[in-house]
Design an enzyme around this catalytic site. Structure first.
Site, mmCIF file in Angstrom:
data_model
loop_
_atom_site.group_PDB
_atom_site.id
_atom_site.type_symbol
_atom_site.label_atom_id
_atom_site.label_comp_id
_atom_site.label_asym_id
_atom_site.label_seq_id
_atom_site.Cartn_x
_atom_site.Cartn_y
_atom_site.Cartn_z
ATOM 1 N N ASP A 178 0.860 -1.183 0.000
ATOM 2 C CA ASP A 178 0.000 0.000 0.000
ATOM 3 C C ASP A 178 0.897 1.234 0.000
ATOM 4 O OD1 ASP A 178 -3.228 0.401 1.202
ATOM 5 O OD2 ASP A 178 -1.918 2.140 0.979
ATOM 6 N N GLY B 237 -4.564 5.110 2.626
ATOM 7 C CA GLY B 237 -4.711 4.023 3.604
ATOM 8 C C GLY B 237 -4.073 4.375 4.944
ATOM 9 N N TYR C 61 -14.441 7.272 -12.903
ATOM 10 C CA TYR C 61 -14.225 6.221 -11.901
ATOM 11 C C TYR C 61 -14.664 4.863 -12.462
ATOM 12 C CZ TYR C 61 -15.056 3.249 -7.857
ATOM 13 O OH TYR C 61 -15.074 2.180 -6.997
HETATM 14 N N1 UFG Z 1 -26.799 10.345 0.345
HETATM 15 C C1 UFG Z 1 -27.527 11.304 1.029
HETATM 16 N N2 UFG Z 1 -26.863 12.117 1.909
HETATM 17 C C2 UFG Z 1 -25.515 12.004 2.157
HETATM 18 C C3 UFG Z 1 -24.801 10.993 1.476
HETATM 19 C C4 UFG Z 1 -25.460 10.189 0.559
HETATM 20 O O1 UFG Z 1 -28.745 11.436 0.845
HETATM 21 O O2 UFG Z 1 -24.984 12.769 2.982
HETATM 22 C C5 UFG Z 1 -27.507 9.480 -0.626
HETATM 23 C C6 UFG Z 1 -26.902 9.575 -2.025
HETATM 24 O O3 UFG Z 1 -27.397 10.697 -2.701
HETATM 25 C C7 UFG Z 1 -27.331 8.230 -2.618
HETATM 26 C C8 UFG Z 1 -27.330 7.281 -1.414
HETATM 27 O O4 UFG Z 1 -27.346 8.120 -0.263
HETATM 28 O O5 UFG Z 1 -28.614 8.329 -3.119
HETATM 29 C C9 UFG Z 1 -26.098 6.405 -1.350
HETATM 30 O O6 UFG Z 1 -24.940 7.219 -1.467
HETATM 31 P P1 UFG Z 1 -23.443 6.691 -1.242
HETATM 32 O O7 UFG Z 1 -22.539 7.846 -1.486
HETATM 33 O O8 UFG Z 1 -23.349 6.012 0.082
HETATM 34 O O9 UFG Z 1 -23.250 5.577 -2.349
HETATM 35 P P2 UFG Z 1 -23.385 5.638 -3.951
HETATM 36 O O10 UFG Z 1 -24.552 4.761 -4.294
HETATM 37 O O11 UFG Z 1 -23.417 7.015 -4.452
HETATM 38 O O12 UFG Z 1 -21.990 5.047 -4.412
HETATM 39 C C10 UFG Z 1 -21.651 3.688 -4.291
HETATM 40 C C11 UFG Z 1 -20.154 3.553 -4.030
HETATM 41 C C12 UFG Z 1 -19.363 4.063 -5.200
HETATM 42 C C13 UFG Z 1 -19.799 3.342 -6.453
HETATM 43 C C14 UFG Z 1 -21.292 3.453 -6.633
HETATM 44 C C15 UFG Z 1 -21.754 2.619 -7.762
HETATM 45 O O13 UFG Z 1 -19.807 4.253 -2.863
HETATM 46 O O14 UFG Z 1 -17.985 3.831 -4.977
HETATM 47 O O15 UFG Z 1 -21.967 3.013 -5.474
HETATM 48 O O16 UFG Z 1 -22.826 3.213 -8.366
HETATM 49 F F1 UFG Z 1 -19.217 3.877 -7.537
#
Ligand code: UFG
Length: 351
Positions: A36, A41, A147
């Site tokens: 790493d 990390g 990404y």
């Molecule tokens: N959300 C909120 N408030 C916040 C943070 C997130 O409402 O403060 C919502 C987001 O808008 C989304 C949901 O919670 O609708 C999930 O969000 P995350 O950021 O936890 O996860 P994502 O689905 O956006 O992303 C995940 C992975 C990425 C990957 C993606 C694949 O974290 O690495 O799925 O689509 F690329």
């Protein structure tokens, strides 16, 4: 040179998922060797490893030397940047690290005798999903951000290497922690839903909440999606279930399995409001009423995995539900290790 049948090279083993997998590899009787760069990390996260070497997966001589020293029978590749939003602003960072350096890593392993590689991929390779049906592996891959594209390019390169067998694992939404061994996610910035809900609810110290942009509390991004309650639906799996899938993928390859790709999710979707409700109950915070903001750019309405292939081929299925993800995340985010890590990262970022 004959490989050592217990040694597994883990790139990015100081990160969130890599550190949990390293811990489970050790429990399963393997001898994990972590490499790493420690760019994102944490050294403490490598404590389950049999050996740790700091270096870059894109450094051919470094990887050659690791192969000569440890003779791994297999490798798991986690080292990557993971912020979708950042990848749109700085695509070169993602293509250099997640694609080009991954290629060097895979090619060097191939040059040193090939073997077996488990690759950490993502649901982001599928791109815009406009229907609500669970996503199977044969869906067209059309990433909509650098990404997802960088991960897809690395996957394709890996599949094309002659003397390497590989499994690409496409993760959906990973959450939770293993606080009993002081492991969990310590991202800075932290964009993921579950930590952003949990940190204010456990009354994390003010400096930590401020550093993570949570001073005003958690906010729901968008309540106008075409879903059952207007908020976005995702498929969450516990990081220890994900770790279990990696061990199964490794054994599958070592037992002679062919190159494959698997989705990893639960097949069930939770809306943001349903996660809020689960957090209220699990953490006994009936007073929790989050604010609302407009949609976050690039967020699809619904993303749910069809993981039948992993079930049939690897015998894998998630064992831990959303309550356990929230409770284990809460225990981890209360830890001193987490607090010290975020304070340190915030100080470094502000310098
Ligand atoms: N959300 C909120 N408030 C916040 C943070 C997130 O409402 O403060 C919502 C987001 O808008 C989304 C949901 O919670 O609708 C999930 O969000 P995350 O950021 O936890 O996860 P994502 O689905 O956006 O992303 C995940 C992975 C990425 C990957 C993606 C694949 O974290 O690495 O799925 O689509 F690329």
């Amino acid at each position: 040179m004959r490989p050592d049948s217990r040694v597994v090279l883990v790139s990015g083993g100081a990160g969130y998922i890599g550190s949990h997998v390293t811990h489970v590899l050790k429990l399963a009787g393997f001898s994990p060797v972590v490499v790493d760069s420690l760019v994102s990390g944490n050294l403490w996260a490598t404590r389950s490893a049999n050996a740790f070497r700091q270096g870059d997966v894109g450094d051919r001589d470094f990887i050659r030397a690791i192969c000569d020293e440890f003779r791994p029978v297999a490798a798991m590749h986690f080292a990557a940047f993971i912020e979708v939003g950042e990848s749109v602003k700085r695509p070169e960072k993602y293509f250099t690290n997640n694609r080009d350096k991954a290629k060097v890593f895979f090619d060097t392993l191939a040059e040193k005798g090939g073997g077996n590689i488990v690759f950490s991929s993502t649901a982001a390779v599928y791109g815009e999903i406009t229907d609500s049906a669970p996503v199977r592996e044969d869906r067209p891959t059309r990433p909509i951000n650098p990404y997802g594209q960088s991960k897809l390019d690395a996957e394709s390169h890996l599949r094309g290497i002659g003397n390497v067998k590989s499994v690409a694992l496409r993760y959906f939404n990973v959450a939770g922690a293993e606080p009993s061994v002081d492991l969990g996610e310590a991202h800075f910035p932290e964009t993921h839903l579950i930590p952003r809900i949990v940190l204010p609810l456990i009354d994390a110290p003010k400096d930590i909440r401020t550093a993570l942009g949570l001073a005003a509390g958690f906010r729901i991004f968008g309540t106008d999606y075409p879903t059952r309650d207007g908020t976005a639906v995702r498929d969450y799996i516990h990081v220890m279930d994900l770790a279990d899938a990696h061990i199964r993928a490794l054994r599958y390859l070592l037992d002679g399995g062919k190159t494959e790709v698997f989705n990893l999710g639960s097949g069930a979707g939770y809306s943001v409001k349903e996660i809020v409700e689960a957090a209220r109950t699990t953490l006994q915070r009936g007073d929790f009423n989050p604010g609302i903001e407009p949609r976050r750019e690039g967020d699809p309405a619904i993303l749910i995995a069809d993981s039948m292939k992993a079930k049939v081929t690897l015998g894998w299925g998630p064992q831990r539900g959303i309550d356990r993800m929230i409770a284990s995340a809460a225990a981890w985010h209360r830890s001193q290790t987490y607090a010290e890590t975020i304070v340190k990262k915030a100080n470094t970022a502000s310098q």
